[in-house]
Design an enzyme around this catalytic site. Structure first.
Site, mmCIF file in Angstrom:
data_model
loop_
_atom_site.group_PDB
_atom_site.id
_atom_site.type_symbol
_atom_site.label_atom_id
_atom_site.label_comp_id
_atom_site.label_asym_id
_atom_site.label_seq_id
_atom_site.Cartn_x
_atom_site.Cartn_y
_atom_site.Cartn_z
ATOM 1 N N VAL A 38 -67.176 50.214 79.437
ATOM 2 C CA VAL A 38 -65.736 49.986 79.304
ATOM 3 C C VAL A 38 -65.071 51.174 78.620
ATOM 4 C CG1 VAL A 38 -63.972 48.537 78.221
ATOM 5 C CG2 VAL A 38 -65.967 47.488 79.280
ATOM 6 N N ALA A 39 -65.750 51.698 77.585
ATOM 7 C CA ALA A 39 -65.174 52.801 76.809
ATOM 8 C C ALA A 39 -64.993 54.065 77.646
ATOM 9 C CB ALA A 39 -66.073 53.101 75.608
ATOM 10 N N ILE A 47 -64.675 54.330 80.949
ATOM 11 C CA ILE A 47 -63.930 54.202 82.211
ATOM 12 C C ILE A 47 -62.420 54.156 81.942
ATOM 13 C CG2 ILE A 47 -63.485 52.678 84.179
ATOM 14 C CD1 ILE A 47 -66.422 51.767 83.951
ATOM 15 N N GLU A 87 -59.578 52.910 83.076
ATOM 16 C CA GLU A 87 -59.170 51.933 84.104
ATOM 17 C C GLU A 87 -57.765 52.168 84.650
ATOM 18 O OE1 GLU A 87 -62.303 50.002 81.581
ATOM 19 O OE2 GLU A 87 -60.461 51.123 81.173
ATOM 20 N N ASP A 120 -33.920 81.698 104.424
ATOM 21 C CA ASP A 120 -32.858 82.111 105.340
ATOM 22 C C ASP A 120 -31.623 82.435 104.515
ATOM 23 O OD1 ASP A 120 -34.188 81.804 107.753
ATOM 24 O OD2 ASP A 120 -33.776 79.666 107.835
ATOM 25 N N ASP A 145 -34.835 76.454 110.159
ATOM 26 C CA ASP A 145 -34.025 75.396 110.762
ATOM 27 C C ASP A 145 -34.179 75.320 112.276
ATOM 28 O OD1 ASP A 145 -32.746 77.752 111.373
ATOM 29 O OD2 ASP A 145 -30.873 77.270 110.343
ATOM 30 N N ASP A 182 -38.793 78.149 114.369
ATOM 31 C CA ASP A 182 -39.240 78.348 112.990
ATOM 32 C C ASP A 182 -40.426 77.464 112.629
ATOM 33 O OD1 ASP A 182 -37.317 80.241 112.428
ATOM 34 O OD2 ASP A 182 -35.853 78.798 111.697
ATOM 35 N N ASN A 239 -57.580 49.967 76.491
ATOM 36 C CA ASN A 239 -57.453 50.782 77.703
ATOM 37 C C ASN A 239 -56.322 50.328 78.617
ATOM 38 O OD1 ASN A 239 -59.641 52.187 76.799
ATOM 39 N ND2 ASN A 239 -61.049 51.532 78.409
ATOM 40 N N ASP A 255 -52.956 51.590 75.928
ATOM 41 C CA ASP A 255 -52.866 52.956 76.464
ATOM 42 C C ASP A 255 -51.994 53.087 77.712
ATOM 43 O OD1 ASP A 255 -54.492 53.744 74.458
ATOM 44 O OD2 ASP A 255 -56.280 54.070 75.684
#
Length: 887
Positions: A298-299, A301, A303, A345, A619, A623, A712, A716
């Protein structure tokens, strides 16, 4: 119905339409409501359920889910064995948080999709139609059967239609027939031959079909089928929008995700094995060991990382659209921040494209104005309002001011034949009946037209063109061009009958020169400032134009594009240079005049060959190759053809050079903000991994998987999203362009993640020991729920405070005058939620927290706040080192 087998009058009658007046607005709306939109059936969109489960297919999420299920099973087993009847609370919370994250992911994905759909509507294809007798522009999806549509070079054919007027109309139909050679279109009925029931698609030369492209000439068609009733609709059956490819950054993050997944598995298995062997394989120890391994997973990753990047990108492209830069490909957002060269142009991009004739040369002004007005496709009404391409509109307006309205000229001298303008010939010719004969009017680039003239109008008569007369004409041309005027020449030729051979080499020769006209096209006032911004940002602007070289030089000097020591060359001079010679000179050339479309591709490729990230505007239909070759292809939203818009990475809604520079600034801001979010989230994960690993080695558990998931996904993610809205730093356009090959961790970001992760981990462990000491009065290393509660609060608050640090990688937080209100709101919300988890008894019990007093809360917050002064100190040192290095 076999419309190709009917004459055009019959088709118009059966469709209840009129070639001159078209449909009425009311009739068009009625047909649209009855028959539906002119678009192909789209593929079914993903259901919410499918999107939800796709959120759970990420390898890192799968690891979490599997770990949670195994952990739950082990907890239930131990509960049965011991008879305690413990409920696997941790597992339920993990599953709940993961599911909540999936729901949020679906919501964020839907918002991003809606933002992209809004952009697609802004850049939706349009068509020129006649309704109620007036020329109007409508969205192509609103076309109905019976509409009269005008087509010209560069247009995508919006629906199936019967050609009722063709002026050298040529259409490329490879998408339908596989035939790459353009088909010349006719207006006559085509009858099946040899007893055949019908004519094959490729031989229906009086029809045009959706999905094909006009490559030359112009024409008028009546719509015969729309949407799924078109030939393209019959083939397609169901068409889904092309899926937007991932950006280079998203691909790098996907690779990082895979690396982290395997790294997490490896570390977790090693730690699990060590603790397992040390515990003699007891059931309780197995569960503890497994939970430590899950904690590490878990730490490590991040997420919320993928969803944060997606949302920041979608917010960014929406902001760009508000600044008139419509992003068609997400990759352009990143590439814009790396742009080193902008090839632009002149007309309409650097200038206002508001032409006004201010000067003429020739003995008969009205005669020149008549020729110019008749040899153009712009129109004027009885109120003096002109519609059409800006250059031609200026010519028609000039004639109107001389009391020569085009609608009266057309009534007297109707157009019976023409050679449409193209960028290679740089001319256009039309034929009109006059006194029992036919007069040919030709307008175009002075050097080209004058070179085709054998005579000159003097004293009302055609006299042979001499070198002296040519020198006089070219002198007048140069005087106009030196004053930044756009100059066009006009010539005539009298024919007894319309020539059968309408090849340019046959008819656009032996002409009589009648005069010149000079048009002023003022530079856009904001462009000069934008050019200065380019210089400061390490971006070099290059002008590419079809205009006379003297006009180009005058405007380039006014704007600051042509600096001392730089050169201006013409397309003809470029042709004389070999590839080797051009490669030696191209970096000294800032202005290209009288260029043809193929020159643009050569210029782009030269810069790209030497590693410069290049943007190119365009344009015209020709081109498209250069726009496709460029790193950033820029199409014009107003004057651009459908072909160039379709291959462009970005479309300018206002055709303004300053918009490109604004988009570069926005691109840099977006990339900066994504990097800030990445650094913030990975730094947080780094601190968690270090804290868990050190605590495990020391023999205690600092935080459980549930605590880490909360930090997480709740603490975060919201500040990370808010960082994505951070305004551009003041020096964002004073830096050199970012190296396109630089990695995610470039510019010291890898070091920053490491030291900041280590710093927060130390603060968390200190808070754990302080909490344990307050509760027990000793410093003995052991598991402590009070210590865990303090560690959780410190980690949550440290991350929240650290999000403020992340507003700039190197600048001091205290020197930033602009405030990010969303970040303050996210920080406040995350703080309240994190404290609430510890303070509300039922919730605290679920998370395994113990009650703490205000003093302890203050200590935990104070320890977390320490991240700000320490990071400020390191930033100060980094700035000093960078300053010393740059001296």
């Amino acid at each position: 119905m076999k419309r190709y087998a009917q004459d055009k009058e019959t088709v118009l009658t059966e469709l209840n339409s009129n070639a001159d007046k078209g449909l009425t607005v009311e009739e068009a709306e009625k047909r649209l409501s009855e028959n539906g939109k002119n678009k192909l059936a789209e593929g079914k969109k993903k259901s919410l359920v499918r999107r939800f489960f796709e959120q759970l297919t990420d390898p890192m999420i799968i690891i979490l889910l599997v770990a949670a299920v195994i952990s739950g099973a082990l907890t239930v087993y131990e509960s049965i064995e011991s008879g305690k009847g413990e409920f696997p609370t941790d597992v339920i919370i993990i599953l709940a948080v993961v599911l909540l994250n999936a729901v949020l992911g679906v919501m964020q994905e839907s918002k991003a999709e809606k933002a992209i759909e809004a952009l697609q509507k802004m850049s939706a294809a349009t068509s020129k139609v006649i309704r109620d007798g007036k020329l109007t522009v409508v969205h192509s999806e609103d076309l109905v059967v019976g509409d009269i549509v005008l087509l010209e070079a560069g247009d995508s054919v919006p629906a199936d239609g019967r050609v009722i007027e063709s002026a050298s109309l040529q259409v490329e139909e490879a998408a339908l027939t596989g035939e790459s050679v353009p088909v010349s279109k006719v207006t006559e009925a085509i009858i099946p031959k040899g007893g055949a029931n019908e004519v094959t698609l490729g031989d229906r030369k009086n029809m045009v079909y959706m999905g094909s492209t006009v490559v030359y000439g112009r024409g008028v068609v009546v719509v015969t089928a729309t949407g799924m009733d078109t030939e393209m609709g019959k083939i397609a059956g169901a068409l889904s929008e092309a899926q937007e490819g991932k950006t280079p950054l998203q691909r790098k993050l996907a690779q990082l995700s895979k690396i982290l997944t395997w790294l997490v598995l490896g570390i977790s298995l090693v730690v699990f094995a060590i603790k397992l062997f040390a515990s003699n394989f007891e059931v309780g120890a197995i569960i503890d060991s497994f939970m430590v391994a899950v904690s590490l997973a878990v730490a490590a990753i991040p997420e919320g990382l993928a969803s944060v990047v997606t949302v920041v990108l979608s917010i960014g492209v929406t902001n760009m659209s508000k600044r008139n830069a419509i992003i068609r490909k997400l990759t352009a957002v990143e590439t814009l921040g790396c742009a080193q060269i902008i090839c632009s142009d002149k007309t309409g991009t650097l200038t206002q494209n508001k032409m006004t004739v201010v000067k003429h040369y020739g003995e008969d002004e009205k005669r020149v104005a008549i020729g110019m007005a008749l040899c153009s496709d712009a129109e004027v009404d009885d109120q003096g309002d002109v519609t059409g391409e800006p250059t031609e509109a200026a010519l028609v307006a000039w004639a109107y001011k001389l009391e020569l309205p085009k609608y009266e000229l057309k009534a007297q001298y109707n157009r019976v034949q023409e050679l449409p303008f193209d960028s290679n010939r740089k001319m256009m010719s039309t034929f009109h009946p006059q006194d029992g004969k036919f007069v040919q009017y030709t307008k175009g680039a002075p050097d080209v037209v004058i070179g085709r003239c054998a005579y000159c109008l003097k004293g009302g008569k055609a006299v042979p063109m001499t070198d002296e007369l040519k020198a006089e004409i070219f002198k007048a041309n140069k005087e106009m061009a030196d004053n930044a005027l756009r100059v066009l020449a006009c010539a005539e030729r009298i024919w007894d009958a319309i020539p059968e051979n309408l090849d340019s080499d046959n008819v656009e020769t032996e002409m009589c020169f009648t005069g010149l006209c000079g048009m002023i096209d003022p530079v856009r006032p904001e462009v000069k400032v934008a050019i200065e911004q380019c210089r400061e940002a390490g971006i070099r602007p290059i002008m590419i134009t079809g205009d006379h070289v003297d006009t180009a030089i005058a405007i380039a000097k006014e704007l600051g594009i042509l600096e001392e020591g730089m050169q201006a060359i013409t397309g003809a001079q470029l042709n004389e240079l070999s590839d080797e010679e051009f490669e030696k000179q191209f970096q000294k050339i800032s202005v290209y005049a009288r260029v043809q479309p193929e020159h643009k591709t050569r210029i782009v490729n030269a810069w790209k060959k030497y590693g410069f990230v290049t943007a190119m505007t365009g344009d015209g239909v020709n081109d498209a190759p250069s726009i496709k070759s460029a790193d950033i292809g820029v199409g014009m939203g107003i004057t651009g053809t459908d072909v160039t818009k379709n291959v462009a990475d970005m479309v300018l809604a206002d055709d303004n050079f300053a918009t490109i520079v604004g988009a570069v600034e926005e691109g840099r801001r977006i990339y900066d903000n994504i990097r800030k979010a990445i650094q913030f989230l990975l730094g947080s994960n780094m601190s968690e991994v270090i804290a868990i690993f050190v605590a495990t080695l020391m023999g205690f558990s600092v935080l459980s998987p549930v605590h880490l998931l909360w930090i997480n996904l709740v603490t975060d993610t919201f500040p990370a999203l808010a960082l994505g809205t951070e305004k551009a730093e003041k020096d964002v356009m004073k830096r050199k362009p970012r190296d396109s090959k630089s990695g995610v961790f470039a510019d010291g970001m890898g070091f920053d993640i490491l030291y900041q992760g280590l710093l927060v981990a130390i603060l968390v462990l200190v808070s754990y020991f302080v909490g344990h000491f307050i509760n027990t009065g000793n410093w003995v290393i052991e598991n402590s729920t009070h210590g865990t509660t303090m560690a959780f609060l410190t980690m949550a608050m440290a991350e929240i405070f650290h999000s403020l640090n992340m507003r700039s990688q190197r600048k001091s937080l205290f020197t930033m005058k602009q405030q990010n209100k969303l970040l303050w709101l996210a920080a406040l919300g995350s703080s309240v939620l994190s404290v609430a988890v510890c303070a509300i008894p039922p919730v605290a019990k679920l998370f395994g927290f113990t009650p703490i007093g205000f003093a302890e809360l203050g200590v935990a917050i104070a320890i977390g706040f320490a991240v700000i002064p320490v990071v400020e100190l390191v930033k100060c040192i980094q700035r000093a080192v960078a300053k010393k290095k740059n001296k």
